[in-house]
Design an enzyme around this catalytic site. Sequence first.
Site, PDB file in Angstrom:
ATOM      1  N   GLU A  67       0.839  -1.226   0.000  1.00  0.00           N
ATOM      2  CA  GLU A  67       0.000   0.000   0.000  1.00  0.00           C
ATOM      3  C   GLU A  67       0.862   1.259   0.000  1.00  0.00           C
ATOM      4  OE1 GLU A  67      -0.129  -2.715   1.906  1.00  0.00           O
ATOM      5  OE2 GLU A  67      -1.925  -2.712   3.146  1.00  0.00           O
TER       6      GLU A  67
ATOM      7  N   THR B 158      19.540 -38.713  -0.282  1.00  0.00           N
ATOM      8  CA  THR B 158      19.121 -38.357  -1.642  1.00  0.00           C
ATOM      9  C   THR B 158      20.280 -37.689  -2.383  1.00  0.00           C
ATOM     10  OG1 THR B 158      16.839 -38.136  -0.935  1.00  0.00           O
ATOM     11  CG2 THR B 158      17.429 -36.976  -2.954  1.00  0.00           C
TER      12      THR B 158
END
Length: 320
Positions: free
Chosen positions: A46, A192
């Site tokens: 704003e 991983t």
Amino acid sequence: MHRCLELAEEGRGFVGNGALVGSFLVRDGKVKAEASHKKFGNNHSERELLEKFDQEIYSEDILYVNLEPCCHTGKTPPCTDIILERGIKNVVFGMMDPDPRVSGKGIEILKAKGVNIIGPVLRAECERLNRGYINLRTKGRPWITLKKAQARDGSIAKPDGSPLKITSKEQDAWSHEWLRAKHDAILVGVGTITNDNPRLTLHELNKKFVQPYRIILDRSVRIPEASNVLCDEHRARTIVIISDKSATSDYAKALKEKGIRLEGIPMEGSNFSWDHLWKVLTTPKEDFFGITSLLVEGGSKTWEAFHSSGFIDEDVLLLG
Ligand code: AOF
Ligand code: ZN
């Protein structure tokens, strides 16, 4: 309000632990100016809008914003101040601000000063966009999505443990655009990294998106120095979470000296202390502004840890 949400997206990956906010000003049914909260510490949407729009404000002008205007002084002064100072008389907002410093007070202040308020408008969509921010303010942790790829026979790797290509090109493109690019960070266990050496980056086609952080859970600092996440052009966006006990090891020190981000966290049994993990991931530190959403990509031990913790907000299964 849909336009506010599009504008709000401009801040994705830049606003850290803050909200995604877009706003615009309408006069006679036409958009006169648009703005967004672009970066952590920068002007709120704003204020950005009303500083940019330096013409006189008319009483029929309408300000649209997807989040209740704030009324507190944080890194910037309250948005309610500039809305009142500039004489805005009509505000349409999307959702209440869950930040306890605001939570309804922003709207009350504006109403008390005679501003016409309409809202919440399109609340579910606004809350969906800011689900990470809402989680952080109300639960003290990021929004957590778990993504799993599994072959139709249930397997996730070849019998010898080596990587198995499960998903199609279309599924990969979808999960890059709708999962990776919509989360502030991607999390995997070190297994991983040692098995697949993934890059955990966004595809070329997603160039307009910011590279999410890569969070590696690696209690005993096993991550190979040559892994992609430590060596590629996005290495500054990799954070390796190690146990506080491992933080003093020679290897941890050597990685730190190379400029790799390591964070030592206490263990609770076989898991990292969740509270400490959330704190490290959501608290700004130097050029890291915090995250509000986390995509957990694997492997099986990491999925299990998140499943048993009960912290998952959304579970995505890609069948290949
Ligand atoms: C708005 N418009 O564009 C944003 C708002 O750390 P700070 O000072 O930026 O304050 C962060 C808080 O400000 C955040 O928790 C939320 O309450 C509000 N964010 N509010 O009216 C904006 N980004
Ligand atoms: Zn504000």
